[in-house]
Scaffold this motif. Structure first.
Motif, PDB file in Angstrom:
ATOM      1  N   MET A  56       9.315  14.290  -4.079  1.00 18.48           N
ATOM      2  CA  MET A  56       8.488  14.841  -3.002  1.00 18.48           C
ATOM      3  C   MET A  56       7.113  14.188  -2.986  1.00 18.48           C
ATOM      4  N   GLY A  57       6.554  13.961  -4.151  1.00 17.35           N
ATOM      5  CA  GLY A  57       5.257  13.300  -4.242  1.00 17.35           C
ATOM      6  C   GLY A  57       5.301  11.905  -3.661  1.00 17.35           C
ATOM      7  N   TYR A  58       6.377  11.174  -3.971  1.00 17.96           N
ATOM      8  CA  TYR A  58       6.492   9.812  -3.425  1.00 17.96           C
ATOM      9  C   TYR A  58       6.544   9.853  -1.899  1.00 17.96           C
ATOM     10  N   PHE A  59       7.356  10.729  -1.344  1.00 17.18           N
ATOM     11  CA  PHE A  59       7.463  10.793   0.116  1.00 17.18           C
ATOM     12  C   PHE A  59       6.161  11.282   0.755  1.00 17.18           C
ATOM     13  N   LEU A  60       5.503  12.270   0.140  1.00 10.60           N
ATOM     14  CA  LEU A  60       4.232  12.746   0.685  1.00 10.60           C
ATOM     15  C   LEU A  60       3.130  11.698   0.541  1.00 10.60           C
ATOM     16  N   GLY A  61       3.254  10.825  -0.432  1.00  9.20           N
ATOM     17  CA  GLY A  61       2.257   9.766  -0.607  1.00  9.20           C
ATOM     18  C   GLY A  61       2.498   8.564   0.272  1.00  9.20           C
ATOM     19  N   SER A  62       3.758   8.219   0.489  1.00  9.74           N
ATOM     20  CA  SER A  62       4.051   7.008   1.263  1.00  9.74           C
ATOM     21  C   SER A  62       4.222   7.262   2.753  1.00  9.74           C
ATOM     22  N   ALA A  63       4.610   8.459   3.143  1.00  8.01           N
ATOM     23  CA  ALA A  63       4.856   8.751   4.558  1.00  8.01           C
ATOM     24  C   ALA A  63       3.634   8.557   5.448  1.00  8.01           C
ATOM     25  N   PHE A  68       0.833  -1.203   0.000  1.00  3.62           N
ATOM     26  CA  PHE A  68       0.000   0.000   0.000  1.00  3.62           C
ATOM     27  C   PHE A  68       0.869   1.255   0.000  1.00  3.62           C
ATOM     28  N   ARG A  69       1.940   1.242   0.813  1.00  4.50           N
ATOM     29  CA  ARG A  69       2.842   2.387   0.910  1.00  4.50           C
ATOM     30  C   ARG A  69       3.475   2.689  -0.444  1.00  4.50           C
ATOM     31  N   VAL A  70       3.966   1.666  -1.111  1.00  3.39           N
ATOM     32  CA  VAL A  70       4.611   1.864  -2.419  1.00  3.39           C
ATOM     33  C   VAL A  70       3.586   2.333  -3.445  1.00  3.39           C
ATOM     34  N   SER A  71       2.389   1.738  -3.423  1.00  2.00           N
ATOM     35  CA  SER A  71       1.344   2.146  -4.375  1.00  2.00           C
ATOM     36  C   SER A  71       0.938   3.601  -4.165  1.00  2.00           C
ATOM     37  N   ALA A  72       0.704   3.978  -2.916  1.00  2.06           N
ATOM     38  CA  ALA A  72       0.324   5.362  -2.615  1.00  2.06           C
ATOM     39  C   ALA A  72       1.452   6.315  -2.999  1.00  2.06           C
ATOM     40  N   GLY A  73       2.681   5.912  -2.759  1.00  2.00           N
ATOM     41  CA  GLY A  73       3.820   6.742  -3.130  1.00  2.00           C
ATOM     42  C   GLY A  73       3.937   6.929  -4.628  1.00  2.00           C
ATOM     43  N   LEU A  74       3.716   5.862  -5.387  1.00  2.00           N
ATOM     44  CA  LEU A  74       3.809   5.964  -6.844  1.00  2.00           C
ATOM     45  C   LEU A  74       2.682   6.816  -7.424  1.00  2.00           C
ATOM     46  N   VAL A  75       1.464   6.653  -6.895  1.00  2.00           N
ATOM     47  CA  VAL A  75       0.349   7.486  -7.363  1.00  2.00           C
ATOM     48  C   VAL A  75       0.654   8.958  -7.081  1.00  2.00           C
ATOM     49  N   ALA A  76       1.136   9.237  -5.878  1.00  2.00           N
ATOM     50  CA  ALA A  76       1.473  10.621  -5.528  1.00  2.00           C
ATOM     51  C   ALA A  76       2.648  11.138  -6.359  1.00  2.00           C
ATOM     52  N   ALA A  77       3.594  10.256  -6.694  1.00  2.00           N
ATOM     53  CA  ALA A  77       4.742  10.668  -7.514  1.00  2.00           C
ATOM     54  C   ALA A  77       4.303  11.056  -8.921  1.00  2.00           C
ATOM     55  N   VAL A  78       3.185  10.523  -9.378  1.00  2.00           N
ATOM     56  CA  VAL A  78       2.652  10.905 -10.691  1.00  2.00           C
ATOM     57  C   VAL A  78       1.788  12.165 -10.582  1.00  2.00           C
ATOM     58  N   LEU A  79       0.959  12.243  -9.529  1.00  2.00           N
ATOM     59  CA  LEU A  79       0.028  13.364  -9.401  1.00  2.00           C
ATOM     60  C   LEU A  79       0.694  14.662  -8.947  1.00  2.00           C
ATOM     61  N   PHE A  80       1.680  14.567  -8.079  1.00  2.00           N
ATOM     62  CA  PHE A  80       2.313  15.769  -7.538  1.00  2.00           C
ATOM     63  C   PHE A  80       2.975  16.629  -8.623  1.00  2.00           C
ATOM     64  N   PRO A  81       3.698  16.041  -9.576  1.00  2.00           N
ATOM     65  CA  PRO A  81       4.251  16.873 -10.655  1.00  2.00           C
ATOM     66  C   PRO A  81       3.164  17.574 -11.476  1.00  2.00           C
ATOM     67  N   CYS A  82       1.990  16.937 -11.627  1.00  2.00           N
ATOM     68  CA  CYS A  82       0.892  17.589 -12.341  1.00  2.00           C
ATOM     69  C   CYS A  82       0.434  18.836 -11.592  1.00  2.00           C
ATOM     70  N   LEU A  83       0.331  18.740 -10.269  1.00  2.00           N
ATOM     71  CA  LEU A  83      -0.038  19.898  -9.461  1.00  2.00           C
ATOM     72  C   LEU A  83       1.031  20.986  -9.532  1.00  2.00           C
ATOM     73  N   VAL A  84       2.279  20.564  -9.525  1.00  2.00           N
ATOM     74  CA  VAL A  84       3.372  21.530  -9.616  1.00  2.00           C
ATOM     75  C   VAL A  84       3.342  22.241 -10.966  1.00  2.00           C
ATOM     76  N   LEU A  85       3.126  21.485 -12.034  1.00  2.00           N
ATOM     77  CA  LEU A  85       3.040  22.103 -13.364  1.00  2.00           C
ATOM     78  C   LEU A  85       1.897  23.108 -13.442  1.00  2.00           C
ATOM     79  N   LYS A  86       0.754  22.749 -12.862  1.00  2.00           N
ATOM     80  CA  LYS A  86      -0.375  23.667 -12.859  1.00  2.00           C
ATOM     81  C   LYS A  86      -0.044  24.938 -12.071  1.00  2.00           C
ATOM     82  N   GLY A  87       0.627  24.757 -10.936  1.00  2.00           N
ATOM     83  CA  GLY A  87       1.032  25.910 -10.133  1.00  2.00           C
ATOM     84  C   GLY A  87       2.065  26.774 -10.829  1.00  2.00           C
TER      85      GLY A  87
END
Length: 189
Positions: free
Chosen positions: A94-101, A54-73
């Motif tokens: 950062m997305g991976y750590f914020l997703g898996s932490a 679950f930790r790795v999955s959540a981290g990978l999803v966040a690693a994909v979504l976080f750059p999208c948010l950064v690009l939008k910002g």
């Protein structure tokens, strides 16, 4: 009429999803700040093993979504090209750590604060004589824990001296079976 019901259903589902994501992000930030600040929370190896996929999955999803948010910002703000490139390169990490932490530390940290009691958890020493860094001086590195969450900090040399890789130690502190705020340890007999 059908469109109005559909729009209402989407709004109804969006609110809890937004709240859940906000809580997940908050737990991620708290977890990372507490780890960087050296507050001495160590998740149990049993919890880390249970939540690994679950930790790795959540981290990978966040690693994909976080750059999208950064690009939008970055489209909204007016920053230089070098800063944009740096933000885009750092965003997946950062997305991976914020997703898996939150999976590893967030929930167990909150549980230890509100429902914690004196507890002892077993760990295996990976390295006892390593060099520390700014947030973690004189560390003992523990085996079977993910990077960034695998250290006991500020352990005096006289306590680190007898430790060898592979030795089992019992870490004591306030927490639950999911993890604890380490206060002391002893070598398992």
């Amino acid at each position: 009429m059908n469109e109005a019901i559909k729009a209402k259903a989407i709004r109804w589902a969006a609110k809890p999803t937004f709240i859940l994501l906000l809580v997940w992000f908050f737990l991620g930030v708290i977890s990372i700040l507490a780890t960087v600040g050296g507050y001495g929370f160590v998740p149990s190896t049993a919890w880390v093993g249970t939540t690994a996929s679950f930790r790795v999955s959540a981290g990978l999803v966040a690693a994909v979504l976080f750059p999208c948010l950064v690009l939008k910002g970055l489209q909204i703000t007016n920053v230089g090209q070098l800063r944009k490139i740096g933000a885009i390169l750092i965003a997946p990490l950062m997305g991976y750590f914020l997703g898996s932490a939150p999976a590893v530390l967030g929930g167990p940290m909150v549980a230890a604060i509100f429902a914690g009691h004196d507890v002892e958890l077993p760990f295996v020493v990976a390295e006892a004589h390593g060099n520390g860094h700014r947030g973690c001086r004189l560390p003992i590195k523990l085996r079977d824990l993910p990077f960034f969450y695998d250290k006991l900090c500020s352990v005096p040399d006289d306590l680190r001296q007898p430790l060898k890789p592979g030795m089992r130690i019992i870490v004591e502190g306030r927490g639950t079976r999911l993890g604890l705020y380490a206060s002391s340890f002893r070598i398992e007999q």
